[in-house]
Design an enzyme around this catalytic site. Structure first.
Site, mmCIF file in Angstrom:
data_model
loop_
_atom_site.group_PDB
_atom_site.id
_atom_site.type_symbol
_atom_site.label_atom_id
_atom_site.label_comp_id
_atom_site.label_asym_id
_atom_site.label_seq_id
_atom_site.Cartn_x
_atom_site.Cartn_y
_atom_site.Cartn_z
ATOM 1 N N HIS A 266 0.835 -1.206 0.000
ATOM 2 C CA HIS A 266 0.000 0.000 0.000
ATOM 3 C C HIS A 266 0.873 1.262 0.000
ATOM 4 C CE1 HIS A 266 -3.675 2.330 1.090
ATOM 5 N NE2 HIS A 266 -2.783 3.127 1.645
ATOM 6 N N GLU A 267 1.786 1.334 0.957
ATOM 7 C CA GLU A 267 2.599 2.553 1.068
ATOM 8 C C GLU A 267 3.533 2.715 -0.132
ATOM 9 O OE1 GLU A 267 1.591 4.665 3.065
ATOM 10 O OE2 GLU A 267 0.386 3.369 4.380
ATOM 11 N N HIS A 270 1.791 4.767 -2.693
ATOM 12 C CA HIS A 270 1.895 6.210 -2.409
ATOM 13 C C HIS A 270 3.301 6.711 -2.753
ATOM 14 C CE1 HIS A 270 -1.988 6.820 -0.557
ATOM 15 N NE2 HIS A 270 -1.778 5.920 0.389
ATOM 16 N N GLU A 296 -4.831 7.742 -3.103
ATOM 17 C CA GLU A 296 -5.256 6.456 -2.549
ATOM 18 C C GLU A 296 -5.496 5.434 -3.658
ATOM 19 O OE1 GLU A 296 -4.939 6.149 0.561
ATOM 20 O OE2 GLU A 296 -5.969 4.279 1.040
HETATM 21 ZN ZN ZN Z 1 -3.214 5.199 1.784
#
Ligand code: ZN
Length: 513
Positions: A266-267, A270, A296
């Site tokens: 997830h990170e 980003h 996101e």
């Molecule tokens: Zn996030």
């Protein structure tokens, strides 16, 4: 190239603001990763000082004068010209930051600090009554804040616009209603099935090896370790000090292999967004994601669309098994894929699976609007929370600690604008994925071979590189050919979980959209 002296001076001025913010982020990153606990009081002071200095530099009337001159210089340039976009985005941020009186900001941060402190004590004690008066004041301050940023059709619009520019309650309400209508029955049907066995994910996996494995995959996705690094923390995040120094954090549990893997993926999504920005945007306000929701979408794409896919694990599972031969000796690829996609409706948002995650967001979004509109009183919020969970998720928390007190958001910042981005991100991830695969149909097969460059390259060219040049709604239209639309996301969830749980179609459930 035309001479644009006011633009140049504005750039230099704003570069100081961006660098002061970056220095503050570095202190925040250190606070969350390496700082010994004794450093906390001085660190809080230092971070507040840097934030204050950045704010003062930005709201200086000289910036207003330079902006007016720069606007005259870029008049007539197309909206997607970098210089014109730079001036437009700087003007928007400047108006937002100067609209709020300094006296209000002081009162607001003072109140939020007290509210956060009380929450850290009230939550473990399950003492919801203690936070009610504080939350009443937070709601009051949130309305006042919206008023400074307004005018708007809905009191929540200015708060939503700060994170997701261009989105309004009028546009989001039908989107959320459509998701609720489709996801509630789908999640109920899946929850009624026998869950797959995932006990082998709890067999005891040394954390260091988990982090190394997850980071190696993130690096294969395209997260650049020459310009990034990974550290463990309590609440994972991605943070940037410049385009060439973008760090990510993660957390893990020896007794649950999922946590470190999917937090890291997830990170890294980003992180890749920020690393992929056009280098010309360094130290400008264009050097950021288009919006919270678009940001996101990138993290969700790598976490879920790639990271929880069968294609990805057909490539990565043999590597994982050789990393943990004892724990995974008797586990097959298909079992592993089912286990990392297990659906178990629960009452805690941060532990939610892919299918039920948006139900948690829907509850918060609906309640926020009702509070801001004055249709729900704060004293009735704890019970309303429980009732809404019963309605939407099908479960009630056994305590307020795991109910209305579970998230830090309403106790550390204004009410409104914080949650919609998560679901906008999920919806956009599906639209962007479809657009990428339309252009490069071999992307799913490439992922199965461990080749992530086609997908990463597409996101860089179509989304990352552009930073904030296009307003979010324009960017979405350019990339997908239309507006935000939940249909591709709902079709993906129906297909995926229908197959995983062998649901029959046409037995009373919603057909795929
Ligand atoms: Zn996030």
């Amino acid at each position: 190239v035309a001479e644009l002296p006011a633009c140049e001076r504005l750039r230099a001025r704003v570069a100081d603001v961006v660098d002061l913010r970056g220095a503050g982020f570095l202190l925040t990153w250190d606070q969350a990763t390496h700082m010994p606990p004794g450093g906390a009081p001085a660190r809080a002071r230092q971070i507040a000082l840097l934030r204050q200095l950045a704010h003062e530099r930005f709201v200086d009337p000289e910036v207003g004068r330079l902006l007016a001159a720069a606007e005259a210089e870029v008049a007539g340039l197309p909206a997607d010209d970098v210089e014109a976009a730079l001036v437009r985005v700087t003007r928007r941020d400047y108006e937002r930051e100067t609209a709020i009186p300094a006296s209000f900001t002081r009162r607001f941060f003072h109140h939020m600090a007290a509210s956060y402190q009380t929450w850290t004590e009230a939550r473990p004690a399950d003492d919801v009554q203690r936070v009610v008066p504080l939350l009443e004041e937070t709601l009051d301050l949130s309305r006042t804040l919206a008023g400074y940023l307004g005018p708007a059709d809905h009191v929540a619009d200015p708060l939503i616009a700060r994170a997701d520019h261009g989105f309004t309650v009028a546009a989001l309400r039908p989107l959320f209603a459509r998701l609720r209508e489709a996801l509630v029955p789908l999640a109920r049907r899946v929850a009624a099935c026998e869950p797959p066995d995932d006990a082998f994910l709890r067999r005891g996996y040394p954390l260091g090896a988990q982090f190394a494995f997850a980071l190696a995959r993130a690096a294969e996705f395209g997260y650049d370790l020459r310009r990034g690094r990974l550290d463990p923390t309590h609440h994972p995040f991605a943070i940037e000090f410049s385009i060439d120094d973008v760090r990510i954090t993660t957390r893990g549990r020896e007794d649950d292999l999922r946590e470190a893997l999917f937090c890291t993926f997830h990170e890294s999504g980003h992180g890749m967004y920020h690393q992929g920005l056009d280098g010309r945007f360094e130290a400008t306000l264009l050097a950021d994601g288009a919006s919270a929701g678009v940001h996101e979408s990138q993290s969700r794409m790598w976490e879920n669309r790639v990271g929880r896919s069968h294609a990805f694990w057909s490539y990565a599972f043999p590597k994982l098994r050789s990393e943990f031969p004892e724990q995974l000796a008797d586990v097959e690829l298909d079992d592993f894929h089912r286990a990392v996609n297990v659906v178990r409706p629960g009452t805690i948002r941060t532990r939610a699976d892919e299918l039920t995650y948006d139900l948690h967001v829907i509850v918060r979004f609906e309640l926020e609007l009702e509070l801001l509109e004055g249709r729900l009183a704060v004293r009735d919020l704890p019970d309303a929370w429980q009732a809404r969970y019963a309605d939407v998720v099908g479960l009630e928390a056994s305590s307020h600690r795991d109910g209305v007190l579970q998230d830090v958001h309403w106790f550390s910042r204004e009410i409104g604008g914080a949650f919609q981005g998560y679901t906008i991100g999920n919806v956009l991830a599906a639209q962007f994925w479809d657009a990428a695969v339309r252009e490069y149909p071999t992307i799913p097969d490439d992922i199965g071979r461990g080749d992530f460059a086609p997908l990463h390259g597409w996101t860089q060219r179509r989304i990352h590189r552009l930073g904030r040049v296009h307003d979010p709604l324009d960017l979405i239209a350019r990339v997908t050919g239309g507006p935000i639309d939940p249909a591709p996301y709902l079709a993906y969830l129906h297909d995926k979980y229908g197959a995983l749980y062998r649901l029959e179609t046409g037995d009373g459930a919603d057909p795929p959209p």
